[in-house]
Design a protein around this motif. Structure first.
Motif, PDB file in Angstrom:
ATOM      1  N   ARG A  38       0.837  -1.200   0.000  1.00  0.00           N
ATOM      2  CA  ARG A  38       0.000   0.000   0.000  1.00  0.00           C
ATOM      3  C   ARG A  38       0.877   1.257   0.000  1.00  0.00           C
ATOM      4  NH1 ARG A  38      -2.150   2.629   4.203  1.00  0.00           N
ATOM      5  NH2 ARG A  38      -1.492   1.016   5.645  1.00  0.00           N
ATOM      6  N   HIS A  39       1.909   1.271   0.845  1.00  0.00           N
ATOM      7  CA  HIS A  39       2.792   2.436   0.910  1.00  0.00           C
ATOM      8  C   HIS A  39       3.516   2.644  -0.414  1.00  0.00           C
ATOM      9  CE1 HIS A  39       2.084   3.424   5.005  1.00  0.00           C
ATOM     10  NE2 HIS A  39       2.528   2.287   5.483  1.00  0.00           N
ATOM     11  N   GLU A  40       3.968   1.538  -1.003  1.00  0.00           N
ATOM     12  CA  GLU A  40       4.701   1.660  -2.263  1.00  0.00           C
ATOM     13  C   GLU A  40       3.808   2.216  -3.366  1.00  0.00           C
ATOM     14  OE1 GLU A  40       8.311  -1.564  -1.833  1.00  0.00           O
ATOM     15  OE2 GLU A  40       6.479  -2.189  -2.824  1.00  0.00           O
ATOM     16  N   THR A  41       2.551   1.821  -3.335  1.00  0.00           N
ATOM     17  CA  THR A  41       1.607   2.355  -4.314  1.00  0.00           C
ATOM     18  C   THR A  41       1.448   3.862  -4.111  1.00  0.00           C
ATOM     19  OG1 THR A  41       0.456   0.250  -4.184  1.00  0.00           O
ATOM     20  CG2 THR A  41      -0.712   2.030  -5.287  1.00  0.00           C
ATOM     21  N   GLU A  42       1.373   4.270  -2.843  1.00  0.00           N
ATOM     22  CA  GLU A  42       1.229   5.700  -2.538  1.00  0.00           C
ATOM     23  C   GLU A  42       2.479   6.472  -2.940  1.00  0.00           C
ATOM     24  OE1 GLU A  42      -0.023   6.264   1.546  1.00  0.00           O
ATOM     25  OE2 GLU A  42      -1.627   4.814   1.232  1.00  0.00           O
ATOM     26  N   ILE A  43       3.631   5.882  -2.679  1.00  0.00           N
ATOM     27  CA  ILE A  43       4.889   6.543  -3.037  1.00  0.00           C
ATOM     28  C   ILE A  43       4.957   6.707  -4.555  1.00  0.00           C
ATOM     29  CG2 ILE A  43       7.414   6.287  -3.119  1.00  0.00           C
ATOM     30  CD1 ILE A  43       7.074   4.727  -0.376  1.00  0.00           C
ATOM     31  N   ALA A  44       4.605   5.668  -5.266  1.00  0.00           N
ATOM     32  CA  ALA A  44       4.668   5.706  -6.728  1.00  0.00           C
ATOM     33  C   ALA A  44       3.700   6.736  -7.294  1.00  0.00           C
ATOM     34  CB  ALA A  44       4.356   4.330  -7.297  1.00  0.00           C
ATOM     35  N   SER A  45       2.503   6.795  -6.738  1.00  0.00           N
ATOM     36  CA  SER A  45       1.518   7.736  -7.273  1.00  0.00           C
ATOM     37  C   SER A  45       1.866   9.166  -6.875  1.00  0.00           C
ATOM     38  CB  SER A  45       0.115   7.376  -6.785  1.00  0.00           C
ATOM     39  OG  SER A  45       0.026   7.589  -5.395  1.00  0.00           O
ATOM     40  N   GLY A  46       2.577   9.331  -5.774  1.00  0.00           N
ATOM     41  CA  GLY A  46       2.992  10.663  -5.336  1.00  0.00           C
ATOM     42  C   GLY A  46       4.134  11.216  -6.167  1.00  0.00           C
ATOM     43  N   ASP A  47       4.668  10.365  -7.022  1.00  0.00           N
ATOM     44  CA  ASP A  47       5.823  10.743  -7.820  1.00  0.00           C
ATOM     45  C   ASP A  47       5.493  11.720  -8.933  1.00  0.00           C
ATOM     46  OD1 ASP A  47       8.381  10.152  -7.261  1.00  0.00           O
ATOM     47  OD2 ASP A  47       8.522   8.372  -8.527  1.00  0.00           O
ATOM     48  N   VAL A  48       4.250  11.689  -9.366  1.00  0.00           N
ATOM     49  CA  VAL A  48       3.879  12.504 -10.518  1.00  0.00           C
ATOM     50  C   VAL A  48       3.243  13.820 -10.081  1.00  0.00           C
ATOM     51  CG1 VAL A  48       3.724  10.713 -12.265  1.00  0.00           C
ATOM     52  CG2 VAL A  48       1.822  11.040 -10.687  1.00  0.00           C
ATOM     53  N   THR A  49       3.983  14.577  -9.256  1.00  0.00           N
ATOM     54  CA  THR A  49       3.427  15.824  -8.727  1.00  0.00           C
ATOM     55  C   THR A  49       4.087  17.046  -9.348  1.00  0.00           C
ATOM     56  OG1 THR A  49       4.955  15.633  -6.888  1.00  0.00           O
ATOM     57  CG2 THR A  49       2.694  14.891  -6.498  1.00  0.00           C
ATOM     58  N   GLN A  50       4.912  16.853 -10.355  1.00  0.00           N
ATOM     59  CA  GLN A  50       5.582  18.007 -10.971  1.00  0.00           C
ATOM     60  C   GLN A  50       4.599  18.799 -11.834  1.00  0.00           C
ATOM     61  OE1 GLN A  50       8.563  16.594 -13.621  1.00  0.00           O
ATOM     62  NE2 GLN A  50       7.187  15.206 -14.669  1.00  0.00           N
ATOM     63  N   GLY A  51       4.981  20.019 -12.128  1.00  0.00           N
ATOM     64  CA  GLY A  51       4.136  20.816 -13.011  1.00  0.00           C
ATOM     65  C   GLY A  51       3.647  22.095 -12.370  1.00  0.00           C
ATOM     66  N   ALA A  52       2.812  22.811 -13.077  1.00  0.00           N
ATOM     67  CA  ALA A  52       2.350  24.115 -12.627  1.00  0.00           C
ATOM     68  C   ALA A  52       1.364  23.990 -11.469  1.00  0.00           C
ATOM     69  CB  ALA A  52       1.683  24.849 -13.783  1.00  0.00           C
ATOM     70  N   GLY A  53       1.258  25.063 -10.705  1.00  0.00           N
ATOM     71  CA  GLY A  53       0.247  25.089  -9.647  1.00  0.00           C
ATOM     72  C   GLY A  53       0.826  24.813  -8.273  1.00  0.00           C
ATOM     73  N   ASP A  54       1.884  24.000  -8.187  1.00  0.00           N
ATOM     74  CA  ASP A  54       2.466  23.689  -6.883  1.00  0.00           C
ATOM     75  C   ASP A  54       3.353  24.833  -6.410  1.00  0.00           C
ATOM     76  OD1 ASP A  54       1.231  21.320  -6.808  1.00  0.00           O
ATOM     77  OD2 ASP A  54       2.996  20.080  -7.207  1.00  0.00           O
ATOM     78  N   ASP A  55       2.980  25.438  -5.281  1.00  0.00           N
ATOM     79  CA  ASP A  55       3.902  26.410  -4.721  1.00  0.00           C
ATOM     80  C   ASP A  55       4.931  25.679  -3.856  1.00  0.00           C
ATOM     81  OD1 ASP A  55       2.748  25.937  -2.233  1.00  0.00           O
ATOM     82  OD2 ASP A  55       1.411  27.664  -2.367  1.00  0.00           O
ATOM     83  N   GLN A  56       5.872  26.410  -3.352  1.00  0.00           N
ATOM     84  CA  GLN A  56       6.993  25.847  -2.605  1.00  0.00           C
ATOM     85  C   GLN A  56       6.546  25.034  -1.388  1.00  0.00           C
ATOM     86  OE1 GLN A  56       9.450  26.508  -4.454  1.00  0.00           O
ATOM     87  NE2 GLN A  56      11.059  25.470  -3.316  1.00  0.00           N
TER      88      GLN A  56
END
Ligand SMILES: [Zn+2]
Length: 129
Positions: A38-56
């Motif tokens: 379950r954690h590995e799935t969460e880690i993997a899905s959290g990987d694709v957070t690059q891009g516009a909109g995310d502040d520091q």
């Protein structure tokens, strides 16, 4: 029919008791492995957070969250390894013997902490280091 008098000393394990401890360890491994997955799935899905909109700050929180997941996974993997080692010791017939001083660890301690590989005295020595 003569009653069977138990002759076991507190540090001796019957086959049934060993089987029960082994079962508990195996159940825990199964639960931990489900957690790890379950954690590995969460880690993997959290990987694709690059891009516009995310502040520091947002990115920082995500990094923290990801690191926490990784730490939890490593911890769970460590527990699985310890449980597997305990099962290997049961199968090898060396379960319940302190790895440091080779004296019996004590049944009560093992029933509370089935994956213990050190007796109380050696464990305390190790923690003091
Ligand atoms: Zn010891």
């Amino acid at each position: 029919m003569a009653a069977v008098t138990p002759t076991t000393t507190p540090s001796t394990w019957s086959d049934e008791e060993l089987a029960e401890v082994r079962g508990r360890l195996q159940e825990e491994i199964d639960a931990l492995e489900a957690d790890i997955h379950r954690h590995e799935t969460e880690i993997a899905s959290g990987d694709v957070t690059q891009g516009a909109g995310d502040d520091q700050a947002d990115a920082g929180a995500k990094t923290y969250e990801r690191e926490r997941e990784i730490a939890l996974t490593l911890n769970a993997r460590d527990l699985v390894a310890q449980n597997e080692r305990a099962i290997a010791r049961i199968d090898a017939g060396t379960y319940g013997v302190c790895e440091s001083c080779h004296k019996p660890i004590g049944k009560e301690r093992l029933q509370a902490f089935p994956r213990a590989t050190l007796c109380v005295a050696c464990k305390q020595k190790e923690e003091r280091r």
